[in-house]
Design a protein around this motif. Structure first.
Motif, mmCIF file in Angstrom:
data_model
loop_
_atom_site.group_PDB
_atom_site.id
_atom_site.type_symbol
_atom_site.label_atom_id
_atom_site.label_comp_id
_atom_site.label_asym_id
_atom_site.label_seq_id
_atom_site.Cartn_x
_atom_site.Cartn_y
_atom_site.Cartn_z
ATOM 1 N N PRO A 1 67.298 -25.753 -17.187
ATOM 2 C CA PRO A 1 68.081 -26.793 -16.517
ATOM 3 C C PRO A 1 68.162 -28.165 -17.402
ATOM 4 C CG PRO A 1 65.472 -26.792 -16.481
ATOM 5 C CD PRO A 1 65.883 -25.437 -17.305
ATOM 6 N N VAL A 2 69.080 -29.013 -16.977
ATOM 7 C CA VAL A 2 69.292 -30.386 -17.531
ATOM 8 C C VAL A 2 67.962 -31.152 -17.309
ATOM 9 C CG1 VAL A 2 70.626 -32.453 -17.545
ATOM 10 C CG2 VAL A 2 71.731 -30.303 -16.988
ATOM 11 N N ASN A 3 67.183 -31.153 -16.291
ATOM 12 C CA ASN A 3 65.950 -31.887 -16.180
ATOM 13 C C ASN A 3 65.147 -31.068 -15.587
ATOM 14 O OD1 ASN A 3 67.222 -34.611 -16.768
ATOM 15 N ND2 ASN A 3 68.428 -34.296 -14.947
ATOM 16 N N PHE A 4 63.903 -31.147 -16.419
ATOM 17 C CA PHE A 4 62.744 -30.048 -15.882
ATOM 18 C C PHE A 4 61.564 -31.440 -15.672
ATOM 19 C CE2 PHE A 4 60.001 -26.076 -17.031
ATOM 20 C CZ PHE A 4 59.054 -26.230 -15.830
ATOM 21 N N VAL A 5 61.579 -31.801 -14.320
ATOM 22 C CA VAL A 5 60.772 -32.944 -14.024
ATOM 23 C C VAL A 5 59.397 -32.420 -13.360
ATOM 24 C CG1 VAL A 5 61.041 -35.024 -12.533
ATOM 25 C CG2 VAL A 5 62.925 -34.072 -13.400
ATOM 26 N N CYS A 6 58.201 -32.880 -14.002
ATOM 27 C CA CYS A 6 57.004 -32.791 -13.125
ATOM 28 C C CYS A 6 56.397 -33.941 -12.607
ATOM 29 C CB CYS A 6 56.232 -32.164 -14.378
ATOM 30 S SG CYS A 6 56.846 -30.667 -15.219
ATOM 31 N N ILE A 7 55.682 -33.589 -11.660
ATOM 32 C CA ILE A 7 54.744 -34.680 -11.055
ATOM 33 C C ILE A 7 53.314 -34.399 -11.120
ATOM 34 C CG2 ILE A 7 54.544 -35.938 -8.778
ATOM 35 C CD1 ILE A 7 57.177 -35.720 -9.511
ATOM 36 N N GLY A 8 52.573 -35.509 -11.663
ATOM 37 C CA GLY A 8 51.287 -35.658 -12.086
ATOM 38 C C GLY A 8 50.570 -36.144 -10.736
ATOM 39 N N LEU A 9 49.125 -35.622 -10.725
ATOM 40 C CA LEU A 9 48.272 -36.106 -9.636
ATOM 41 C C LEU A 9 48.758 -36.127 -8.233
ATOM 42 C CD1 LEU A 9 46.673 -38.868 -11.974
ATOM 43 C CD2 LEU A 9 45.828 -36.601 -11.420
ATOM 44 N N ASN A 10 49.624 -35.094 -7.835
ATOM 45 C CA ASN A 10 50.141 -35.128 -6.554
ATOM 46 C C ASN A 10 49.381 -34.385 -5.523
ATOM 47 O OD1 ASN A 10 51.995 -35.924 -4.843
ATOM 48 N ND2 ASN A 10 53.062 -33.833 -4.797
ATOM 49 N N TYR A 11 48.135 -33.905 -5.741
ATOM 50 C CA TYR A 11 47.077 -33.169 -4.832
ATOM 51 C C TYR A 11 46.075 -34.026 -4.760
ATOM 52 C CZ TYR A 11 49.925 -28.863 -4.265
ATOM 53 O OH TYR A 11 51.049 -28.034 -4.067
ATOM 54 N N ALA B 1 43.467 -35.045 -8.047
ATOM 55 C CA ALA B 1 43.268 -36.400 -8.371
ATOM 56 C C ALA B 1 41.550 -36.652 -8.509
ATOM 57 C CB ALA B 1 43.966 -37.162 -7.398
ATOM 58 N N GLU B 2 40.906 -36.045 -7.268
ATOM 59 C CA GLU B 2 39.522 -36.180 -7.231
ATOM 60 C C GLU B 2 38.675 -35.657 -8.358
ATOM 61 O OE1 GLU B 2 35.815 -35.601 -4.136
ATOM 62 O OE2 GLU B 2 38.004 -35.213 -3.602
ATOM 63 N N GLU B 3 39.114 -34.037 -8.691
ATOM 64 C CA GLU B 3 38.104 -33.596 -9.649
ATOM 65 C C GLU B 3 38.601 -34.235 -11.085
ATOM 66 O OE1 GLU B 3 39.593 -29.788 -10.324
ATOM 67 O OE2 GLU B 3 41.660 -29.893 -10.761
ATOM 68 N N SER B 4 39.704 -34.797 -11.272
ATOM 69 C CA SER B 4 40.160 -35.773 -12.583
ATOM 70 C C SER B 4 39.549 -36.907 -12.755
ATOM 71 C CB SER B 4 41.763 -35.661 -12.525
ATOM 72 O OG SER B 4 42.372 -34.446 -12.533
ATOM 73 N N GLY B 5 38.858 -37.423 -11.612
ATOM 74 C CA GLY B 5 38.042 -38.646 -11.597
ATOM 75 C C GLY B 5 39.082 -39.728 -11.691
ATOM 76 N N LEU B 6 40.294 -39.649 -11.001
ATOM 77 C CA LEU B 6 41.368 -40.670 -10.870
ATOM 78 C C LEU B 6 41.764 -40.794 -9.336
ATOM 79 C CD1 LEU B 6 43.680 -39.089 -13.694
ATOM 80 C CD2 LEU B 6 41.941 -41.009 -13.861
ATOM 81 N N GLU B 7 41.996 -42.045 -9.295
ATOM 82 C CA GLU B 7 42.434 -42.713 -7.821
ATOM 83 C C GLU B 7 43.876 -41.912 -7.562
ATOM 84 O OE1 GLU B 7 42.563 -46.855 -7.382
ATOM 85 O OE2 GLU B 7 40.588 -46.871 -7.807
ATOM 86 N N ALA B 8 44.155 -41.391 -6.351
ATOM 87 C CA ALA B 8 45.504 -41.229 -5.887
ATOM 88 C C ALA B 8 46.321 -42.224 -6.260
ATOM 89 C CB ALA B 8 45.571 -40.919 -4.641
ATOM 90 N N PRO B 9 47.802 -41.677 -6.788
ATOM 91 C CA PRO B 9 48.530 -42.818 -7.422
ATOM 92 C C PRO B 9 49.305 -43.570 -6.179
ATOM 93 C CG PRO B 9 49.409 -40.674 -7.693
ATOM 94 C CD PRO B 9 47.931 -40.338 -7.405
ATOM 95 N N SER B 10 49.639 -44.668 -6.323
ATOM 96 C CA SER B 10 50.496 -45.342 -5.350
ATOM 97 C C SER B 10 52.004 -45.036 -5.220
ATOM 98 C CB SER B 10 50.384 -46.949 -5.328
ATOM 99 O OG SER B 10 50.745 -47.554 -6.781
ATOM 100 N N GLU B 11 52.339 -44.537 -6.333
ATOM 101 C CA GLU B 11 53.783 -43.918 -6.381
ATOM 102 C C GLU B 11 53.662 -42.632 -7.074
ATOM 103 O OE1 GLU B 11 57.042 -46.537 -7.558
ATOM 104 O OE2 GLU B 11 56.097 -48.349 -7.257
ATOM 105 N N PRO B 12 54.680 -41.793 -7.050
ATOM 106 C CA PRO B 12 54.659 -40.731 -7.832
ATOM 107 C C PRO B 12 54.460 -40.865 -9.252
ATOM 108 C CG PRO B 12 56.271 -40.368 -6.054
ATOM 109 C CD PRO B 12 55.748 -41.685 -6.005
ATOM 110 N N VAL B 13 53.896 -39.833 -10.110
ATOM 111 C CA VAL B 13 53.590 -40.134 -11.551
ATOM 112 C C VAL B 13 54.736 -38.991 -11.997
ATOM 113 C CG1 VAL B 13 52.318 -39.528 -13.508
ATOM 114 C CG2 VAL B 13 51.393 -40.743 -11.425
ATOM 115 N N ILE B 14 55.657 -39.459 -12.804
ATOM 116 C CA ILE B 14 56.952 -38.463 -13.358
ATOM 117 C C ILE B 14 56.484 -38.235 -14.709
ATOM 118 C CG2 ILE B 14 59.254 -38.341 -13.688
ATOM 119 C CD1 ILE B 14 59.731 -40.010 -11.207
ATOM 120 N N PHE B 15 56.775 -37.184 -15.242
ATOM 121 C CA PHE B 15 57.071 -36.787 -16.629
ATOM 122 C C PHE B 15 57.905 -35.893 -16.883
ATOM 123 C CE2 PHE B 15 53.468 -34.191 -15.235
ATOM 124 C CZ PHE B 15 53.549 -32.993 -15.901
ATOM 125 N N LEU B 16 58.393 -35.593 -17.980
ATOM 126 C CA LEU B 16 59.437 -34.470 -18.228
ATOM 127 C C LEU B 16 58.979 -33.450 -19.123
ATOM 128 C CD1 LEU B 16 62.753 -36.665 -18.782
ATOM 129 C CD2 LEU B 16 62.133 -35.424 -16.713
#
Length: 281
Positions: free
Chosen positions: A70-80, A84-99
């Motif tokens: 693909p031109v872009n292989f986009v991933c979303i972090g902490l979207n379940y 997020a809970e098992e990671s000890g992190l708050e649910a994000p207010s906007e989608p977390v994007i990384f490539l």
């Protein structure tokens, strides 16, 4: 339709599953799953082909990524929410994007290379969205019109590289073979509700992840619209929509990470199964 690509790496040919789950050769009709093929008109033309008249392919052929690189292989972090809970992190207010690097793309059953120096290679079963038509700053209401289909993805991650080496997540996400895609591109007409799919992952036969896409914090339409605000999405691009709880990093009391010689088996209801052996990189 269930579309796939089979053959040696770099020389795959397009195929389609028949009513008995056998791969049939599409190379007499198309060269690959290019932009024109993944468009609504292109998929309509494929659907009109009499599949059972196509040549049968050898069952032993390697299955490659169900889309070309693909031109872009986009991933979303902490979207379940549970992840997020098992990671000890708050649910994000906007989608977390990384490539994820296009070089991470490989077939669903290819061997996975644990990178040299890795201490914390981890697994993540994810629902992949495959884009069918160009999407740039689109609305949420129009988002699913740009989808060609869905697939299984293993968003492999090296957690020490990701979190302990400075900078962004990308260095722990884009390693060679860290992006198995497939086995199939399942066209969206066969997935009536992508927000009601069970995802699971086994390591050496032990169930580690068992989730459902209904638990996404941001649904698929929201993700496509949001990503298209920042990144123009092209036909054949992939959005990996996040993982449910059960990754190695989240194990209590002690995280568990992958080792050479282990085997992963992961899948999503209706979208197929991946099976991978871990080898040294």
């Amino acid at each position: 339709m269930k579309l796939l690509r089979v053959g040696p790496s770099g020389a795959e040919i397009p195929a389609i599953l028949d009513s008995e789950g056998r791969a049939r050769d599409l190379s007499g009709h198309i060269g690959d799953f290019t932009a024109d093929v993944l468009s609504p008109a292109g998929l309509e033309r494929l659907a009109a082909i009499a599949v059972d008249t196509l040549p049968l392919l050898d069952e032993g052929l390697r299955v490659g990524s169900c889309v070309p690189r693909p031109v872009n292989f986009v991933c979303i972090g902490l979207n379940y929410s549970d992840h997020a809970e098992e990671s000890g992190l708050e649910a994000p207010s906007e989608p977390v994007i990384f490539l994820k690097s296009p070089g991470a793309v490989c077939g669903p059953n290819d061997e996975i290379e644990i990178p040299k120096g890795s201490e914390k290679t981890d697994w993540e079963v994810e629902l992949g969205v495959i884009i069918g038509t160009r999407a740039k700053r689109i609305t949420r209401d129009a988002a699913l019109d740009h989808v060609a289909g869905y697939c299984v993805i293993n968003d492999l991650s090296e957690r020490a590289f990701q979190f302990e080496r400075g900078g962004t997540w990308d260095k722990g996400k884009g390693c060679d073979t860290f992006g198995p895609i497939g086995p199939w591109l399942v066209t969206k007409d066969e997935v009536p509700d992508p927000q009601a799919l069970r995802l699971w992952c086994d390591i050496d036969g032990k169930r580690m992840q068992d989730g459902n896409s209904r638990n996404m914090i941001f649904d698929i339409a929201t993700l496509i619209s949001y990503v298209s605000t920042f990144i123009t999405l092209h036909p054949g691009d992939v959005i990996s929509t996040g993982t449910p709880a059960g990754v190695g990093l989240g194990m209590k009391p002690t995280p568990i990470f992958l080792r050479t010689g282990q085997r992963m088996r992961l899948g999503i209801d209706g979208l197929g199964v991946q099976e991978q052996l871990l080898i040294g990189g």
